[in-house]
Scaffold this active site. Sequence first.
Site, mmCIF file in Angstrom:
data_model
loop_
_atom_site.group_PDB
_atom_site.id
_atom_site.type_symbol
_atom_site.label_atom_id
_atom_site.label_comp_id
_atom_site.label_asym_id
_atom_site.label_seq_id
_atom_site.Cartn_x
_atom_site.Cartn_y
_atom_site.Cartn_z
ATOM 1 N N TYR A 40 0.824 -1.205 0.000
ATOM 2 C CA TYR A 40 0.000 0.000 0.000
ATOM 3 C C TYR A 40 0.861 1.259 0.000
ATOM 4 C CZ TYR A 40 -3.649 -3.225 1.752
ATOM 5 O OH TYR A 40 -4.516 -4.267 1.937
ATOM 6 N N HIS A 98 1.124 -11.535 2.131
ATOM 7 C CA HIS A 98 0.003 -10.881 1.446
ATOM 8 C C HIS A 98 -0.676 -11.800 0.430
ATOM 9 C CE1 HIS A 98 -1.481 -6.611 0.174
ATOM 10 N NE2 HIS A 98 -2.474 -7.479 0.232
#
Length: 266
Positions: A40, A98
């Site tokens: 992010y 992730h």
Amino acid sequence: MDIPQFGLGTYQMDDLDECATAVETAVDVGYRHIDTAQGYENEAAVGDGIARADVDREDLFVASKIDTESLAYDDVLESTRESARKLGADSIDLMYVHWPIQTYDPEATLPALDELVDEGVIDRIGLSNFRPDQLEDAIDRLDAPVYAHQVEMHPMLPQDELHELAVEHDHRLVAYCPIARNQVADVPEIREVAEKHDATPAQVSLAWLMQKENVTAIPKAASPDHITENYAALDVELDADDVDAIDGIEDRHRIVDFEEAPWNHG
């Protein structure tokens, strides 16, 4: 502290000032769980928001995720230590893999996570977007327990098999896209339940998730109104008829999908 049942997602909060302000606002509203990721590119902003909020750091649960290009053994160690620095944390409460794609290698990635737990860089290990077989393989390989598995989960994607595994193995199932990017507002069954409770469809979707065993919801929100509205889902109490109506929704689809995704292989 244990993972709270409700948290703030920060996906696509690319405006770092907005991200820091959203985190500060959420904590002040009552959120105690903040979720970010290396990918992010806002971990430092999340750390800034936490530092600005009027709550002790030990009263917050902060999670991040290792990028798919950093899952080799040495890269896991280096990138996670860097995440801790960006977050301004002595240790990260929960660190996820992730996605089990690209550089993911269970023989290299998972031992590195165990090492980070042993060193105190992270407190707990999480996985994200794993197929059931990949999840069970990782559980078998790791020395430390899998604390959480984060997946897309909402009324159109209830993740029944992964939820059963979460209950069986006693880890949290953490729901991202919990309101299906507000597609829940277009579902008649959810709208009817929302009207019954004088709530929004988003609040109903979040309440439906949080009434499930071992489930945590992490809706993304940037504006103060949206942050506060989502938090009010904690006050929505659904009855058995409401849950049955939502469970009976026939539409089933994903929001996040791409060719390399684990469920499209294996």
